[in-house]
Design a protein around this motif. Structure first.
Motif, PDB file in Angstrom:
ATOM      1  N   LEU A 157     -49.722   1.800  24.362  1.00  0.00           N
ATOM      2  CA  LEU A 157     -50.740   3.035  24.110  1.00  0.00           C
ATOM      3  C   LEU A 157     -49.986   3.984  23.272  1.00  0.00           C
ATOM      4  CD1 LEU A 157     -53.042   4.760  24.712  1.00  0.00           C
ATOM      5  CD2 LEU A 157     -51.856   5.118  27.117  1.00  0.00           C
ATOM      6  N   ILE A 158     -48.878   3.998  23.335  1.00  0.00           N
ATOM      7  CA  ILE A 158     -47.615   4.934  22.433  1.00  0.00           C
ATOM      8  C   ILE A 158     -46.770   3.917  21.429  1.00  0.00           C
ATOM      9  CG2 ILE A 158     -47.914   6.798  23.786  1.00  0.00           C
ATOM     10  CD1 ILE A 158     -45.284   6.161  24.820  1.00  0.00           C
ATOM     11  N   ASN A 159     -46.178   4.612  20.626  1.00  0.00           N
ATOM     12  CA  ASN A 159     -45.244   3.882  19.379  1.00  0.00           C
ATOM     13  C   ASN A 159     -44.055   4.034  19.924  1.00  0.00           C
ATOM     14  OD1 ASN A 159     -47.988   4.943  17.946  1.00  0.00           O
ATOM     15  ND2 ASN A 159     -47.183   3.186  16.606  1.00  0.00           N
ATOM     16  N   GLN A 160     -43.713   5.217  20.453  1.00  0.00           N
ATOM     17  CA  GLN A 160     -42.355   5.542  20.675  1.00  0.00           C
ATOM     18  C   GLN A 160     -42.113   6.589  21.901  1.00  0.00           C
ATOM     19  OE1 GLN A 160     -39.285   7.928  17.915  1.00  0.00           O
ATOM     20  NE2 GLN A 160     -40.432   6.486  16.782  1.00  0.00           N
ATOM     21  N   VAL A 161     -41.029   6.331  22.532  1.00  0.00           N
ATOM     22  CA  VAL A 161     -40.609   7.383  23.555  1.00  0.00           C
ATOM     23  C   VAL A 161     -39.413   8.028  23.336  1.00  0.00           C
ATOM     24  CG1 VAL A 161     -39.975   7.660  26.010  1.00  0.00           C
ATOM     25  CG2 VAL A 161     -41.851   5.975  25.197  1.00  0.00           C
ATOM     26  N   THR A 162     -39.498   9.501  23.325  1.00  0.00           N
ATOM     27  CA  THR A 162     -38.247  10.175  22.871  1.00  0.00           C
ATOM     28  C   THR A 162     -37.767  11.220  24.098  1.00  0.00           C
ATOM     29  OG1 THR A 162     -39.192  12.146  22.488  1.00  0.00           O
ATOM     30  CG2 THR A 162     -39.353  10.507  20.688  1.00  0.00           C
ATOM     31  N   GLU A 163     -36.628  11.722  24.033  1.00  0.00           N
ATOM     32  CA  GLU A 163     -36.171  12.501  25.066  1.00  0.00           C
ATOM     33  C   GLU A 163     -36.754  13.729  25.119  1.00  0.00           C
ATOM     34  OE1 GLU A 163     -32.034  13.830  24.065  1.00  0.00           O
ATOM     35  OE2 GLU A 163     -31.248  11.655  24.139  1.00  0.00           O
ATOM     36  N   ASN A 164     -36.993  14.459  26.305  1.00  0.00           N
ATOM     37  CA  ASN A 164     -37.803  15.735  26.321  1.00  0.00           C
ATOM     38  C   ASN A 164     -37.317  16.386  25.320  1.00  0.00           C
ATOM     39  OD1 ASN A 164     -39.000  14.344  28.734  1.00  0.00           O
ATOM     40  ND2 ASN A 164     -37.937  15.673  30.117  1.00  0.00           N
ATOM     41  N   GLY A 165     -38.527  17.174  24.837  1.00  0.00           N
ATOM     42  CA  GLY A 165     -38.224  18.207  23.524  1.00  0.00           C
ATOM     43  C   GLY A 165     -37.831  17.744  22.311  1.00  0.00           C
ATOM     44  N   LYS A 166     -38.193  16.332  22.301  1.00  0.00           N
ATOM     45  CA  LYS A 166     -37.817  15.529  20.920  1.00  0.00           C
ATOM     46  C   LYS A 166     -38.991  15.059  20.245  1.00  0.00           C
ATOM     47  CE  LYS A 166     -33.257  16.510  21.073  1.00  0.00           C
ATOM     48  NZ  LYS A 166     -32.406  17.213  20.209  1.00  0.00           N
ATOM     49  N   ALA A 167     -40.033  15.149  20.840  1.00  0.00           N
ATOM     50  CA  ALA A 167     -41.201  14.537  20.298  1.00  0.00           C
ATOM     51  C   ALA A 167     -41.571  14.939  18.743  1.00  0.00           C
ATOM     52  CB  ALA A 167     -42.316  14.605  21.261  1.00  0.00           C
ATOM     53  N   LEU A 168     -41.650  16.313  18.482  1.00  0.00           N
ATOM     54  CA  LEU A 168     -41.954  16.672  17.296  1.00  0.00           C
ATOM     55  C   LEU A 168     -40.742  16.242  16.221  1.00  0.00           C
ATOM     56  CD1 LEU A 168     -43.564  18.450  15.209  1.00  0.00           C
ATOM     57  CD2 LEU A 168     -42.515  20.500  16.260  1.00  0.00           C
ATOM     58  N   GLU A 169     -39.535  16.578  16.755  1.00  0.00           N
ATOM     59  CA  GLU A 169     -38.416  16.278  15.626  1.00  0.00           C
ATOM     60  C   GLU A 169     -38.438  14.502  15.414  1.00  0.00           C
ATOM     61  OE1 GLU A 169     -33.763  15.549  16.534  1.00  0.00           O
ATOM     62  OE2 GLU A 169     -34.490  17.392  17.189  1.00  0.00           O
ATOM     63  N   SER A 170     -38.751  13.817  16.504  1.00  0.00           N
ATOM     64  CA  SER A 170     -38.962  12.263  16.076  1.00  0.00           C
ATOM     65  C   SER A 170     -39.973  12.089  15.188  1.00  0.00           C
ATOM     66  CB  SER A 170     -39.164  11.608  17.395  1.00  0.00           C
ATOM     67  OG  SER A 170     -38.003  11.633  18.088  1.00  0.00           O
ATOM     68  N   ALA A 171     -41.231  12.908  15.356  1.00  0.00           N
ATOM     69  CA  ALA A 171     -42.598  12.623  14.619  1.00  0.00           C
ATOM     70  C   ALA A 171     -42.037  13.300  13.004  1.00  0.00           C
ATOM     71  CB  ALA A 171     -43.631  13.419  15.103  1.00  0.00           C
ATOM     72  N   ILE A 172     -41.237  14.054  12.983  1.00  0.00           N
ATOM     73  CA  ILE A 172     -41.105  14.615  11.648  1.00  0.00           C
ATOM     74  C   ILE A 172     -40.295  13.539  10.712  1.00  0.00           C
ATOM     75  CG2 ILE A 172     -39.589  16.453  10.275  1.00  0.00           C
ATOM     76  CD1 ILE A 172     -40.505  18.559  12.256  1.00  0.00           C
ATOM     77  N   VAL A 173     -39.205  13.027  11.548  1.00  0.00           N
ATOM     78  CA  VAL A 173     -38.310  12.105  11.095  1.00  0.00           C
ATOM     79  C   VAL A 173     -39.306  10.691  10.452  1.00  0.00           C
ATOM     80  CG1 VAL A 173     -36.848  10.130  11.441  1.00  0.00           C
ATOM     81  CG2 VAL A 173     -36.379  12.419  12.309  1.00  0.00           C
ATOM     82  N   MET A 174     -40.103  10.307  11.137  1.00  0.00           N
ATOM     83  CA  MET A 174     -41.026   9.326  10.770  1.00  0.00           C
ATOM     84  C   MET A 174     -42.145   9.753   9.855  1.00  0.00           C
ATOM     85  SD  MET A 174     -44.074   7.008  13.112  1.00  0.00           S
ATOM     86  CE  MET A 174     -42.560   6.151  14.245  1.00  0.00           C
ATOM     87  N   ALA A 175     -42.520  10.981   9.811  1.00  0.00           N
ATOM     88  CA  ALA A 175     -43.491  11.314   8.482  1.00  0.00           C
ATOM     89  C   ALA A 175     -42.877  11.272   7.387  1.00  0.00           C
ATOM     90  CB  ALA A 175     -43.790  12.853   9.286  1.00  0.00           C
ATOM     91  N   LYS A 176     -41.495  11.801   7.356  1.00  0.00           N
ATOM     92  CA  LYS A 176     -40.809  12.087   6.091  1.00  0.00           C
ATOM     93  C   LYS A 176     -40.638  10.532   5.508  1.00  0.00           C
ATOM     94  CE  LYS A 176     -37.973  16.085   6.970  1.00  0.00           C
ATOM     95  NZ  LYS A 176     -36.515  16.587   7.166  1.00  0.00           N
TER      96      LYS A 176
END
Length: 239
Positions: A157-176
């Motif tokens: 259902l989702i692609n990746q799990v991150t630590e709390n507070g890190k979803a946006l940061e991880s999304a930015i890494v992938m977006a780059k």
């Protein structure tokens, strides 16, 4: 709690229309304000007024949601939903319209509409089975029980799990990483997958061939091939 009110649906439609026309935007990320919810679901306070509406009015309201979510799903740019809190009902359905979903460990995700005597009406009955299979999708919708981010990852259902507070940061890494590639190729990958999955294999292969023929007419493929030959990073113009 970032509820999916009619106003929010309209604003999402407006901003995604702007995004679709902005040549400087290659990859799109949406996340929820605060840290409690990506989106908690529909605005239940609007429901009493819905009970008084005619069938035609209810159909119009429902189709407004579908039009916005369909716009997001078919946007000719990659999209990422950064799930930073509970993602329920309409929030889950919104997330399903995105290409990629990244969730924090705290996230609970599900479609609890059945507990109100109704069912998912923002595309959940259609997008969820296509993503995780009909049996598991029915289980989630029949029970209305949310699942954890870990379970959502397990069932696809989702692609990746991150630590709390890190979803946006991880999304930015992938977006780059995604944005380093040509939008001419990215948009055709998305079209090939989205359209191909609902057709026969032979029709999907024909679509892929057509899109590959198109991409060979772009400036970016010339740049990509030349950069490879010259052993340098390509500089795409997305044309």
């Amino acid at each position: 709690m970032n509820v999916l009110s009619r106003k929010v649906v309209q604003e999402l439609g407006e901003i995604f229309t702007e995004i679709s026309e902005d040549p400087n935007v290659i990859t799109v990320i949406v996340t929820g304000a605060g840290n409690r919810a990506f989106m908690a679901g529909a605005d239940i306070k609007e429901f009493p007024s819905w009970l008084e509406k005619s069938e035609e009015e209810l159909m119009q309201l429902t189709m407004e949601i579908h039009q916005t979510f369909n716009m997001i799903e078919h946007l000719k740019k990659p999209t990422i939903a950064a799930l930073n809190g509970i993602t329920l009902g309409g929030g889950c359905e919104l997330a399903l319209a995105f290409d990629i979903r990244i969730a924090e460990e705290q996230v609970q995700i599900g479609l609890p509409e059945v507990k109100l005597g109704l069912f998912p009406g923002g595309g959940g009955t259609q997008r969820l089975p296509r993503l995780i299979g009909p049996a598991k999708a029915k289980e989630l919708m029949f029970t209305g029980e949310p699942i954890s981010a870990a379970e959502a990852l397990k069932i696809g259902l989702i692609n990746q799990v991150t630590e709390n507070g890190k979803a946006l940061e991880s999304a930015i890494v992938m977006a780059k990483k995604i944005t380093a590639n040509s939008l001419q190729a990215l948009s055709r990958i998305k079209e090939a997958v989205n359209k191909g999955i609902d057709t026969s294999f032979d029709q999907a292969i024909d679509l892929e061939a057509q899109l590959l023929t198109e991409v060979f007419q772009t400036e970016d493929i010339r740049e990509g091939v030349q950069a490879f030959i010259e052993k340098r990073k390509p500089s795409y113009k997305h044309r």
